[in-house]
Design an enzyme around this catalytic site. Structure first.
Site, short mmCIF file in Angstrom:
data_model
loop_
_atom_site.label_atom_id
_atom_site.label_comp_id
_atom_site.label_asym_id
_atom_site.label_seq_id
_atom_site.Cartn_x
_atom_site.Cartn_y
_atom_site.Cartn_z
CE1 TYR A 135 12.23 1.37 -3.34
CE2 TYR A 135 11.63 0.14 -1.37
CZ TYR A 135 12.34 0.24 -2.55
OH TYR A 135 13.16 -0.79 -2.93
CG HIS A 178 -0.19 5.90 3.82
ND1 HIS A 178 -1.53 5.67 4.05
CD2 HIS A 178 0.49 4.94 4.49
CE1 HIS A 178 -1.65 4.60 4.83
NE2 HIS A 178 -0.44 4.14 5.10
CG HIS A 231 -0.36 0.23 2.52
ND1 HIS A 231 0.36 -0.73 3.19
CD2 HIS A 231 -0.36 1.31 3.32
CE1 HIS A 231 0.76 -0.26 4.36
NE2 HIS A 231 0.35 1.01 4.47
#
Length: 176
Positions: free
Chosen positions: A147, A61, A59
């Site tokens: 990342y 954000h 996932h």
């Protein structure tokens, strides 16, 4: 189906959580270059400012600020997801409905979005994004997670390189 309505405010800043359908996959970091390319080409066609972003294995954000007069974050997510999925081999499990609609089975269909309300709301979400690799146990030091815009925030003097303060709120309220 619920009557959920997305907040659409032109030129606003939004927080997003976007998940893979298979939450045990590491596709997002395995294919980080493709994801970056998908974001880059989307921004060329539909500009937005990246305030903060973290990509985790399953996932991500992020916080974006849209241009004045523009509230269409959905078009941007559709473009990013499509560009990413189109360039991967179709080996994931798909439902009958996904086959019928010619959809891929990579992404969860929906995503979490939150309209940033004020400076405190902005700071809390900004911190939450950058704290996430530590929260999920991927690293012991945030500077070790490649990342993330954490590195950009350190260069800008927003955080010290050893910043690791837990945000003042719980993740269950923020799309995870």
């Amino acid at each position: 189906m619920s009557n959920y309505r997305r907040a659409r405010v032109t030129g606003a800043t939004y927080f997003f959580t976007v998940n893979l359908r298979n939450r045990s996959d590491d596709l997002l970091i395995r294919e980080i270059d493709l994801l970056r390319w998908s974001v880059r080409i989307t921004r060329e066609r539909h500009p937005f400012h990246i305030d903060a972003w973290v990509v985790l294995p399953d996932h991500m954000h992020c916080m974006w600020t849209l241009p004045p007069g523009d509230a269409d974050f959905a078009k941007r997510w559709k473009s990013i997801k499509f560009a990413f999925a189109k360039r991967l081999p179709a080996i994931e499990h798909r439902t009958k409905n996904q086959y019928r609609r010619n959809e891929r089975g990579i992404w969860q269909r929906r995503y979490w979005e939150h309209l940033i309300r004020d400076d405190l709301d902005y700071q809390r979400h900004f911190d939450y994004i950058h704290y996430n690799p530590l929260k999920h146990g991927h690293v012991q030091h945030l500077a070790d997670w490649p990342y993330s815009t954490f590195h950009r925030a350190v260069e800008m003097g927003i955080y010290p390189v050893d910043w690791h303060t837990d945000p003042l709120f719980q993740s269950e309220n923020y799309g995870e």
